[in-house]
Design a protein around this motif. Structure first.
Motif, PDB file in Angstrom:
ATOM      1  N   PRO A   1       0.869  -0.877   0.249  1.00 49.48           N
ATOM      2  CA  PRO A   1      -0.316   0.151  -0.152  1.00 49.48           C
ATOM      3  C   PRO A   1       0.891   1.550   0.359  1.00 49.48           C
ATOM      4  O   PRO A   1       1.007   2.512  -0.742  1.00 49.48           O
ATOM      5  CB  PRO A   1      -1.235   0.055   1.682  1.00 49.48           C
ATOM      6  N   ASN A   2       2.031   1.322   0.462  1.00 49.20           N
ATOM      7  CA  ASN A   2       2.404   3.063   0.785  1.00 49.20           C
ATOM      8  C   ASN A   2       3.066   2.717  -0.285  1.00 49.20           C
ATOM      9  O   ASN A   2       3.582   4.103  -0.924  1.00 49.20           O
ATOM     10  CB  ASN A   2       3.805   2.127   1.273  1.00 49.20           C
ATOM     11  N   THR A   3       3.559   1.519  -1.265  1.00 53.39           N
ATOM     12  CA  THR A   3       4.743   1.970  -2.405  1.00 53.39           C
ATOM     13  C   THR A   3       3.039   2.151  -3.597  1.00 53.39           C
ATOM     14  O   THR A   3       3.655   3.636  -3.909  1.00 53.39           O
ATOM     15  CB  THR A   3       5.353   0.568  -3.319  1.00 53.39           C
ATOM     16  N   LEU A   4       2.418   1.755  -3.757  1.00 54.89           N
ATOM     17  CA  LEU A   4       0.926   1.856  -4.066  1.00 54.89           C
ATOM     18  C   LEU A   4       0.858   3.739  -4.017  1.00 54.89           C
ATOM     19  O   LEU A   4       0.908   4.627  -5.295  1.00 54.89           O
ATOM     20  CB  LEU A   4      -0.122   1.460  -4.491  1.00 54.89           C
ATOM     21  N   ALA A   5       0.687   3.835  -2.583  1.00 50.44           N
ATOM     22  CA  ALA A   5       0.685   5.579  -3.055  1.00 50.44           C
ATOM     23  C   ALA A   5       0.983   6.280  -3.045  1.00 50.44           C
ATOM     24  O   ALA A   5       0.813   7.818  -3.015  1.00 50.44           O
ATOM     25  CB  ALA A   5       0.110   5.587  -1.306  1.00 50.44           C
ATOM     26  N   GLY A   6       2.520   5.939  -3.436  1.00 51.86           N
ATOM     27  CA  GLY A   6       3.211   6.855  -4.532  1.00 51.86           C
ATOM     28  C   GLY A   6       3.168   6.599  -5.163  1.00 51.86           C
ATOM     29  O   GLY A   6       4.392   7.902  -6.397  1.00 51.86           O
ATOM     30  N   LEU A   7       2.399   6.569  -6.639  1.00 54.41           N
ATOM     31  CA  LEU A   7       2.219   6.439  -7.780  1.00 54.41           C
ATOM     32  C   LEU A   7       0.813   7.269  -8.153  1.00 54.41           C
ATOM     33  O   LEU A   7       0.226   7.254  -7.368  1.00 54.41           O
ATOM     34  CB  LEU A   7       1.926   4.656  -7.992  1.00 54.41           C
ATOM     35  N   ARG A   8       0.896   7.510  -9.159  1.00 57.41           N
ATOM     36  CA  ARG A   8       0.095   8.542  -9.585  1.00 57.41           C
ATOM     37  C   ARG A   8      -0.266   7.918 -11.762  1.00 57.41           C
ATOM     38  O   ARG A   8       0.225   7.644 -12.073  1.00 57.41           O
ATOM     39  CB  ARG A   8      -0.068   9.775 -10.090  1.00 57.41           C
ATOM     40  N   LEU A   9      -1.802   7.565 -11.320  1.00 58.82           N
ATOM     41  CA  LEU A   9      -1.495   8.010 -13.052  1.00 58.82           C
ATOM     42  C   LEU A   9      -1.354   8.301 -13.455  1.00 58.82           C
ATOM     43  O   LEU A   9      -1.559   9.728 -13.942  1.00 58.82           O
ATOM     44  CB  LEU A   9      -3.234   7.153 -13.692  1.00 58.82           C
ATOM     45  N   GLY A  10      -0.920   7.611 -15.202  1.00 57.77           N
ATOM     46  CA  GLY A  10      -0.226   8.600 -15.794  1.00 57.77           C
ATOM     47  C   GLY A  10       0.868   9.149 -15.676  1.00 57.77           C
ATOM     48  O   GLY A  10       2.287   9.348 -17.242  1.00 57.77           O
ATOM     49  N   GLU A  11       1.592   8.569 -14.833  1.00 55.76           N
ATOM     50  CA  GLU A  11       3.044   9.099 -14.508  1.00 55.76           C
ATOM     51  C   GLU A  11       4.114   8.295 -14.498  1.00 55.76           C
ATOM     52  O   GLU A  11       3.619   7.425 -14.609  1.00 55.76           O
ATOM     53  CB  GLU A  11       2.890  10.165 -13.423  1.00 55.76           C
ATOM     54  N   PRO A  12       5.099   8.215 -14.789  1.00 57.14           N
ATOM     55  CA  PRO A  12       6.545   7.957 -14.827  1.00 57.14           C
ATOM     56  C   PRO A  12       6.607   7.056 -13.570  1.00 57.14           C
ATOM     57  O   PRO A  12       6.799   8.262 -12.230  1.00 57.14           O
ATOM     58  CB  PRO A  12       7.834   8.342 -15.360  1.00 57.14           C
ATOM     59  N   ALA A  13       6.479   5.945 -13.391  1.00 56.26           N
ATOM     60  CA  ALA A  13       7.134   5.244 -12.212  1.00 56.26           C
ATOM     61  C   ALA A  13       8.227   4.533 -12.391  1.00 56.26           C
ATOM     62  O   ALA A  13       9.265   3.594 -13.412  1.00 56.26           O
ATOM     63  CB  ALA A  13       6.081   4.317 -11.671  1.00 56.26           C
ATOM     64  N   ARG A  14       9.479   4.299 -11.475  1.00 55.80           N
ATOM     65  CA  ARG A  14      10.774   3.149 -11.208  1.00 55.80           C
ATOM     66  C   ARG A  14      10.200   2.088 -10.358  1.00 55.80           C
ATOM     67  O   ARG A  14      10.401   2.824  -9.168  1.00 55.80           O
ATOM     68  CB  ARG A  14      11.721   3.853 -11.932  1.00 55.80           C
ATOM     69  N   LEU A  15       9.890   1.080 -10.636  1.00 53.59           N
ATOM     70  CA  LEU A  15       9.929   0.060  -9.372  1.00 53.59           C
ATOM     71  C   LEU A  15      10.629  -0.946  -9.655  1.00 53.59           C
ATOM     72  O   LEU A  15      11.513  -1.585 -10.540  1.00 53.59           O
ATOM     73  CB  LEU A  15       8.622  -0.525  -9.026  1.00 53.59           C
ATOM     74  N   ALA A  16      11.868  -1.776  -8.224  1.00 56.63           N
ATOM     75  CA  ALA A  16      12.815  -2.331  -8.249  1.00 56.63           C
ATOM     76  C   ALA A  16      11.514  -3.825  -8.649  1.00 56.63           C
ATOM     77  O   ALA A  16      10.829  -3.540  -7.343  1.00 56.63           O
ATOM     78  CB  ALA A  16      13.556  -2.466  -7.091  1.00 56.63           C
TER      79      ALA A  16
END
Length: 203
Positions: free
Chosen positions: A32-47
């Motif tokens: 949940p904490n990782t998801l909370a930092g993501l936004r639809l349409g915005e770039p993300a980098r996840l290990a």
């Protein structure tokens, strides 16, 4: 092994982020904490860590390499699979977990859904010499930037993703609403921990 995924976030729902990589949507299971930092349409980098089973391939995503490394260490303990390892990291940051293990803090682990007092005691012994020392002071969770999803919806989804019934999640959201409304920007990570403590006492 898929070490990380990077690209725009195509979807967020029920503990899963879909990240578009080269025209392909990669479904990544996240805390949940990782998801909370993501936004639809915005770039993300996840290990990421790929868990292979006879009937499935599941990609788990993390905010950074340290969280991924702790996830992989957690699974080495008997009776701890990827879902429980992810649940632990959904409640405790890597350094908060290191502090809890170093201090023999059973209560910190009992706050995780699926871990009782006896199992917490066993895990503390199992992880004692494997997680290492905290990398620094345990940081407060960063406030989540304002976005299209209200904090209550994010918190409710996180609790359901951790195994709580929708009714329990509703009650937990209501219980922490005064705390959330007192914050200029609701800190979803801190509210999640507060809600989990309340739910743990109620059970």
């Amino acid at each position: 092994m898929i070490a990380f995924v990077q690209g725009p976030v195509a979807a967020l729902s029920g503990g899963v982020a879909v990240v578009e990589v080269g025209g392909v949507g990669m479904a990544v299971q996240c805390t949940p904490n990782t998801l909370a930092g993501l936004r639809l349409g915005e770039p993300a980098r996840l290990a990421t860590s790929l868990v292979v089973r006879e009937d499935s391939l599941t990609l788990f995503g993390f905010a950074d390499d340290d969280e991924r490394g702790v996830f992989e260490i957690l699974q080495a303990a008997p009776g701890v699979g990827p879902k429980l390892a992810q649940a632990i990291l959904g409640v405790l940051t890597p350094d908060a977990l290191r502090v809890a293990v170093a201090g023999g803090d059973e209560k910190a682990l009992v706050a995780v859904p699926g871990i009782g007092k006896a199992k917490a005691a066993k895990l503390l012994l199992e992880y004692k010499d494997k997680l290492g020392a905290p990398h620094g002071t345990v940081p407060a969770q960063k406030p989540v930037a304002a976005g299209p999803t209200p904090w209550g919806e994010q918190l409710h989804s996180a609790l359901v993703g951790l195994g709580y019934a929708p009714r329990e999640a509703d009650e937990a959201v209501a219980a922490v609403t005064p705390e959330a409304e007192a914050q200029p920007v609701p800190d979803v990570g801190a509210l999640l921990r507060l809600a989990l403590r309340g739910l743990n006492r109620a059970r």
